[in-house]
Write a protein that holds these residues in place. Structure first.
Motif, PDB file in Angstrom:
ATOM      1  N   ARG A 136     -10.117   1.382 -20.220  1.00 57.50           N
ATOM      2  CA  ARG A 136     -11.199   1.145 -19.282  1.00 57.50           C
ATOM      3  C   ARG A 136     -11.147   2.108 -18.109  1.00 57.50           C
ATOM      4  NH1 ARG A 136      -9.530  -4.707 -16.671  1.00 57.50           N
ATOM      5  NH2 ARG A 136     -10.021  -5.322 -18.816  1.00 57.50           N
ATOM      6  N   VAL A 137     -12.295   2.258 -17.482  1.00 53.81           N
ATOM      7  CA  VAL A 137     -12.378   2.908 -16.176  1.00 53.81           C
ATOM      8  C   VAL A 137     -12.778   1.825 -15.185  1.00 53.81           C
ATOM      9  CG1 VAL A 137     -13.580   4.614 -14.761  1.00 53.81           C
ATOM     10  CG2 VAL A 137     -12.998   5.146 -17.128  1.00 53.81           C
ATOM     11  N   SER A 138     -11.914   1.632 -14.187  1.00 48.89           N
ATOM     12  CA  SER A 138     -12.133   0.565 -13.207  1.00 48.89           C
ATOM     13  C   SER A 138     -12.275   1.154 -11.816  1.00 48.89           C
ATOM     14  CB  SER A 138     -10.959  -0.421 -13.198  1.00 48.89           C
ATOM     15  OG  SER A 138     -10.814  -1.060 -14.440  1.00 48.89           O
ATOM     16  N   ARG A 139     -13.055   0.447 -11.006  1.00 48.84           N
ATOM     17  CA  ARG A 139     -13.180   0.812  -9.597  1.00 48.84           C
ATOM     18  C   ARG A 139     -12.419  -0.211  -8.757  1.00 48.84           C
ATOM     19  NH1 ARG A 139     -18.925   0.145  -7.156  1.00 48.84           N
ATOM     20  NH2 ARG A 139     -18.076  -1.821  -6.352  1.00 48.84           N
ATOM     21  N   PHE A 140     -11.524   0.301  -7.907  1.00 45.88           N
ATOM     22  CA  PHE A 140     -10.791  -0.533  -6.971  1.00 45.88           C
ATOM     23  C   PHE A 140     -11.121  -0.078  -5.555  1.00 45.88           C
ATOM     24  CE2 PHE A 140      -8.276  -0.605 -10.849  1.00 45.88           C
ATOM     25  CZ  PHE A 140      -7.894  -1.924 -10.971  1.00 45.88           C
ATOM     26  N   THR A 141     -10.803  -0.928  -4.604  1.00 45.18           N
ATOM     27  CA  THR A 141     -10.980  -0.590  -3.193  1.00 45.18           C
ATOM     28  C   THR A 141      -9.625  -0.517  -2.517  1.00 45.18           C
ATOM     29  OG1 THR A 141     -13.141  -1.677  -3.122  1.00 45.18           O
ATOM     30  CG2 THR A 141     -12.069  -1.254  -1.017  1.00 45.18           C
ATOM     31  N   LEU A 142      -9.407   0.529  -1.746  1.00 39.15           N
ATOM     32  CA  LEU A 142      -8.175   0.662  -0.973  1.00 39.15           C
ATOM     33  C   LEU A 142      -8.343  -0.079   0.342  1.00 39.15           C
ATOM     34  CD1 LEU A 142      -5.407   2.311  -1.129  1.00 39.15           C
ATOM     35  CD2 LEU A 142      -6.485   3.798   0.573  1.00 39.15           C
ATOM     36  N   ASP A 143      -7.436  -1.016   0.603  1.00 34.82           N
ATOM     37  CA  ASP A 143      -7.455  -1.766   1.848  1.00 34.82           C
ATOM     38  C   ASP A 143      -7.009  -0.861   2.997  1.00 34.82           C
ATOM     39  OD1 ASP A 143      -5.979  -3.529   3.983  1.00 34.82           O
ATOM     40  OD2 ASP A 143      -7.312  -4.897   2.907  1.00 34.82           O
ATOM     41  N   ARG A 144      -7.861  -0.659   3.976  1.00 38.05           N
ATOM     42  CA  ARG A 144      -7.558   0.279   5.048  1.00 38.05           C
ATOM     43  C   ARG A 144      -6.400  -0.195   5.916  1.00 38.05           C
ATOM     44  NH1 ARG A 144     -13.435   2.295   7.422  1.00 38.05           N
ATOM     45  NH2 ARG A 144     -14.259   3.110   5.457  1.00 38.05           N
ATOM     46  N   THR A 145      -6.264  -1.492   6.067  1.00 34.54           N
ATOM     47  CA  THR A 145      -5.217  -2.025   6.944  1.00 34.54           C
ATOM     48  C   THR A 145      -3.848  -1.858   6.322  1.00 34.54           C
ATOM     49  OG1 THR A 145      -6.767  -3.642   7.852  1.00 34.54           O
ATOM     50  CG2 THR A 145      -4.411  -4.047   8.194  1.00 34.54           C
ATOM     51  N   SER A 146      -3.722  -2.262   5.067  1.00 27.44           N
ATOM     52  CA  SER A 146      -2.412  -2.221   4.403  1.00 27.44           C
ATOM     53  C   SER A 146      -2.152  -0.893   3.699  1.00 27.44           C
ATOM     54  CB  SER A 146      -2.309  -3.350   3.388  1.00 27.44           C
ATOM     55  OG  SER A 146      -3.257  -3.162   2.328  1.00 27.44           O
ATOM     56  N   THR A 175     -15.422   6.544   3.534  1.00 30.00           N
ATOM     57  CA  THR A 175     -16.296   5.488   4.047  1.00 30.00           C
ATOM     58  C   THR A 175     -16.121   4.185   3.289  1.00 30.00           C
ATOM     59  OG1 THR A 175     -17.943   7.108   4.740  1.00 30.00           O
ATOM     60  CG2 THR A 175     -18.694   4.839   4.487  1.00 30.00           C
ATOM     61  N   ASN A 176     -16.072   4.278   1.928  1.00 28.82           N
ATOM     62  CA  ASN A 176     -16.069   3.036   1.138  1.00 28.82           C
ATOM     63  C   ASN A 176     -14.718   2.681   0.532  1.00 28.82           C
ATOM     64  OD1 ASN A 176     -15.841   4.665  -1.226  1.00 28.82           O
ATOM     65  ND2 ASN A 176     -18.076   4.771  -1.439  1.00 28.82           N
ATOM     66  N   GLY A 177     -13.742   3.600   0.552  1.00 26.57           N
ATOM     67  CA  GLY A 177     -12.408   3.293   0.050  1.00 26.57           C
ATOM     68  C   GLY A 177     -12.312   3.096  -1.447  1.00 26.57           C
ATOM     69  N   ARG A 178     -13.298   3.563  -2.198  1.00 24.52           N
ATOM     70  CA  ARG A 178     -13.315   3.304  -3.643  1.00 24.52           C
ATOM     71  C   ARG A 178     -12.475   4.309  -4.414  1.00 24.52           C
ATOM     72  NH1 ARG A 178     -19.854   2.049  -4.133  1.00 24.52           N
ATOM     73  NH2 ARG A 178     -19.767  -0.009  -3.108  1.00 24.52           N
ATOM     74  N   VAL A 179     -11.663   3.780  -5.328  1.00 24.27           N
ATOM     75  CA  VAL A 179     -10.781   4.584  -6.170  1.00 24.27           C
ATOM     76  C   VAL A 179     -11.061   4.222  -7.625  1.00 24.27           C
ATOM     77  CG1 VAL A 179      -8.391   5.148  -6.736  1.00 24.27           C
ATOM     78  CG2 VAL A 179      -9.015   4.578  -4.370  1.00 24.27           C
ATOM     79  N   TYR A 180     -11.307   5.231  -8.458  1.00 27.04           N
ATOM     80  CA  TYR A 180     -11.556   5.010  -9.883  1.00 27.04           C
ATOM     81  C   TYR A 180     -10.284   5.336 -10.660  1.00 27.04           C
ATOM     82  CZ  TYR A 180     -16.488   4.573  -8.736  1.00 27.04           C
ATOM     83  OH  TYR A 180     -17.682   4.144  -8.217  1.00 27.04           O
ATOM     84  N   LEU A 181      -9.881   4.416 -11.521  1.00 25.71           N
ATOM     85  CA  LEU A 181      -8.679   4.583 -12.331  1.00 25.71           C
ATOM     86  C   LEU A 181      -9.030   4.450 -13.807  1.00 25.71           C
ATOM     87  CD1 LEU A 181      -6.089   2.486 -10.267  1.00 25.71           C
ATOM     88  CD2 LEU A 181      -6.466   4.966 -10.208  1.00 25.71           C
ATOM     89  N   HIS A 182      -8.464   5.348 -14.602  1.00 25.15           N
ATOM     90  CA  HIS A 182      -8.649   5.383 -16.060  1.00 25.15           C
ATOM     91  C   HIS A 182      -7.351   4.854 -16.656  1.00 25.15           C
ATOM     92  CE1 HIS A 182      -9.585   8.263 -19.714  1.00 25.15           C
ATOM     93  NE2 HIS A 182      -9.508   6.996 -20.070  1.00 25.15           N
TER      94      HIS A 182
END
Length: 774
Positions: free
Chosen positions: A373-383, A349-356
């Protein structure tokens, strides 16, 4: 499913069988058939006359039981009739001496599954049966550890892998004799054989044994399956039923287009597999090790995605990380980079990916420090790519990058949406001779890099821990209840509330079972090849089931709370007192946290080069002798060696899934543990006792996965991460054949079950076909 007169069982025994044994066995089968619920009741005929083995006679029976029937008892014509009976779908149950029946018949050997060794012990002994199959009708409801007296047979050739073992006898619980089979000693098994169903148990060697309620339960389940009154999967551990498929091709020259340096994976609910590369480039790619060069350690942390619909791999994102310094000395190599990935519970639903990860942009080249760090990114659904501009930094903390090693990396969510983050102790054991990493002396710029009391043993440091936080929508986090510290402990400012578990060395992999919310973790031990009466235990790689916040012991205690010796200034080469695992004190000059820290807990699995779960006699103060001649090994299925623990998942069988390649229900609830290396290292599925798993209880049962998750140069040799997908298949990352690079053998694999559904098939159950058989 009608029972009663519609279901018949033939019990056959040799004319010269011991009278008490034959009578007890026949009485037990009759009782099972008579006292069963109406829908599973059956009629029993007992005979010692082999003339019953004709086609016309055998067609009347749903199953044939061989009881005290060793020797050559059937003529060629009678065996031919029996073979035809099995091929037409008949069932067979062999009890104890049935393994000696028709000794010259290769077909009978296949029907039984194994033949006894000539030197099997003959006297009855009390032993423990490990009941590994928790779903087969013959073992469902039996104790995990079933103590009974019987006559235990050794096997000329171990049938494991060709048959499905439902129970094993624990050899260290009795005297197995010279022909012992070792830790993998099957005692009861089944298989779909030549059109029919065969169940054999080595139990039943004494008349008194038939009176036990558990044995009758065991025998009743075997009869339910063989008579077609119940279904069961008897191919679940037959190694030929599994297929390992490499999903990724090697990278094109000088391009990390299909896979980076493998370091972790997560799987979306739609089956897409996201896997990361730590930071190493292609073999031979240049690395920068000069601290005066602004590019020092610069690497590509890659995120790739395998799509099950297309079978294609795409590169979803690249982060500039610190950690690409190549191999060599501990002051040269480094294990930082892109270390872990976790998809948000609502990822679709939200496309969120957490990376360490360890950003290259944040390194301090003067002080040799970085910010992990632990960061939250969003996966672009189109690309289908990560939107790097969407980064929200959830959590950040300092790490020393002067000396290798132990960055940790694993991440996972529990059912409440709490995120667990595993961090290594960023410490070298080189300066403590491979024992406890507790040397306070060496430092760079005032930061110790050989004293894990600064990190793993420090209540005020996030390294050498498993953190637990709850990510919020705005990119911040809150602290769940039940962590190890609140942050408000006495003394003020000496604890971090994010800490759930302290005292871990290098937890590269963790897993949270969504059904129980238990945390499963594994970490690499130090480098000492042997125990030392002066300094303490050898290199113990460790696996633990963690059901509550606590301290797993490093660098003070390992294994089942085996203590190390303290070191202190001015001369760390001189041993001080043994650590007290019940009353630990962090007196390191590098400690910024509490002095009195939580006691060390027992771990479930630990292994050294000498073997699994080494243990020693202890003196009055509880200190082991640490003499190699005193060692006993409580987990004989384990060996050490290279040692790099990689915990895996707990499998959860989905009965509602229509996947034709999902792993069977046999594996449900089993915990997968493995080592980066193959050979004699662990690669097993464990059965834990829920009553003591969280208190460091040893595994009850271990199932080898060496042939199912295939080892070797052309197999999955260097296991880096493994998880089950929504299709019930196992996805595995093979690191490759080098270090700090992406290798041509670096690959994502899928292991599927090809053994078909449980038998008998619904149309074969009694009531559907019985009328056709007369």
């Amino acid at each position: 499913m009608p029972g009663g007169d519609d279901v018949r069982v033939l019990v056959f025994h040799a004319p010269d069988a011991p009278e008490d044994l034959a009578a007890a066995g026949a009485r037990a089968v009759r009782r099972i058939g008579r006292e069963a619920p109406a829908q599973t009741r059956f009629r029993t005929r007992v005979t010692d006359d082999a003339a019953v083995f004709t086609g016309a006679s055998l067609r009347r029976y749903n199953a044939v039981v061989f009881l005290s029937s060793g020797g050559d008892l059937l003529t060629d014509a009678q065996e031919t009739a029996f073979r035809a009976y099995v091929r037409s779908g008949g069932g067979f149950v062999g009890l104890h001496d049935a393994a000696r029946a028709e000794p010259e018949s290769a077909w009978f050997t296949g029907l039984i599954g194994a033949r006894p060794a000539a030197q099997s012990p003959g006297a009855a002994q009390r032993a423990v049966v490990e009941v590994g199959d928790r779903v087969h009708p013959a073992t469902d409801g039996l104790p995990l550890e079933w103590a009974r007296e019987d006559v235990w047979l050794n096997w000329r050739e171990n049938p494991s892998g060709r048959v499905h073992t439902v129970a094993r006898v624990r050899e260290r619980s009795y005297a197995p004799g010279e022909s012992a089979n070792g830790w993998d000693h099957p005692v009861s098994w089944c298989r779909d054989y030549d059109g029919g169903r065969s169940f054999y148990t080595g139990l039943g060697g004494t008349a008194a044994g038939y009176d036990g309620a558990n044995f009758r339960k065991h025998l009743r389940g075997a009869l339910l399956w063989t008579t077609r009154l119940a279904r069961a999967d008897c191919g679940a551990t037959v190694t030929g039923n599994y297929k390992a498929t490499r999903l990724t091709e090697p990278n094109r020259p000088d391009a990390l287009d299909r896979i980076g340096e493998p370091h972790g994976l997560d799987i979306a609910e739609d089956g897409r597999v996201f896997f990361i590369g730590r930071g190493g480039g292609m073999p031979g790619s240049p690395v920068v090790t000069d601290w005066d060069d602004p590019r020092i350690g610069l690497g590509e942390g890659t995120v790739h995605v395998w799509d099950p619909d297309t079978g294609e791999v795409t590169r979803a994102g690249t982060l500039e990380v610190f950690g690409n310094k190549g191999g060599g000395d501990e002051l040269v190599k480094n294990e930082e980079g892109l270390l872990g990935i976790a998809l948000d519970p609502d990822f679709l639903t939200n496309g969120r990916v957490y990376l360490h990860w360890t950003p290259h942009s944040g390194i301090d080249r003067e002080r040799h420090m970085a910010q992990r760090r632990v960061s939250r990114f969003t996966l672009d659904r189109t690309s289908g790519t990560l939107d790097l501009s969407s980064e929200k930094v959830l959590l950040s903390w300092p790490v020393q990058i002067h000396s290798c090693c132990h960055a940790g990396g694993g991440m996972d969510f529990d059912s409440a949406g709490n995120l667990y983050v595993a961090t290594g102790d960023t410490n070298s054991s080189r300066f403590s001779d491979g024992y406890s990493g507790n040397n306070p002396e060496p430092d760079f710029g005032g930061v110790s890099f050989a004293d894990a009391r600064r990190t793993a043993g420090n209540t005020n440091d996030l390294n050498g821990k498993i953190l637990r936080v709850h990510p919020e929508d705005d990119g911040t986090y809150s602290i769940p209840e039940g962590n190890l510290f609140t942050g408000d402990e006495a003394g003020g400012g000496k604890t971090r509330p994010e800490i759930y578990v302290m005292g871990v060395r290098n937890p590269a992999r963790i897993f949270v079972d969504q059904e129980t919310d238990w945390l499963y973790a594994g970490w690499v031990g130090p480098d000492a090849a042997e125990p030392s009466p002066v300094w303490g235990p050898a290199k113990y790689d460790t696996f633990a089931v963690i059901t509550s916040a606590g301290n797993q012991g490093w660098p003070y205690c390992m294994g089942n709370r085996q203590p190390y010796r303290d070191r202190t200034l001015p001369d760390p080469t001189q041993p001080q007192d043994w650590y007290d695992c019940d009353a630990l004190r962090n007196t390191s000059p590098n400690n910024t946290g509490l002095v009195d820290i939580p006691p060390a807990r027992n771990n479930n699995v630990w292994y050294a080069p000498q073997g699994g779960a080494p243990d020693f006699p202890r003196n009055g103060a509880g200190v082991p002798t640490y003499r190699t001649d005193d060692q006993t090994f409580r987990l004989p299925w384990l060996k050490g060696g290279g040692q790099a623990a990689m915990t895996g998942p707990v499998y959860r069988y989905d009965a509602g899934s229509n996947s034709e390649t999902k792993w069977p229900a046999y594996w449900d609830g089993k915990w997968f543990v493995g080592d980066f290396y193959d050979g004699e290292q662990p690669r097993h599925a464990l059965v834990m006792d829920p009553a003591n798993a969280g208190d460091g209880g040893l595994p009850v049962h271990a199932e080898s996965l060496e042939q199912i998750v295939p080892e070797g140069e052309d197999g999955i040799r260097n296991l880096m991460d493994w998880k089950f997908g929504p299709d019930g298949a196992l996805y595995v990352l093979d690191y490759g054949r080098g270090f700090f690079t992406a290798h041509e053998k670096s690959a994502l694999w899928r292991v599927t079950y090809e053994g078909g559904p449980p038998t008998p098939l619904p149309g074969d159950l009694v009531g559907d076909r019985h009328a056709q058989e007369g």
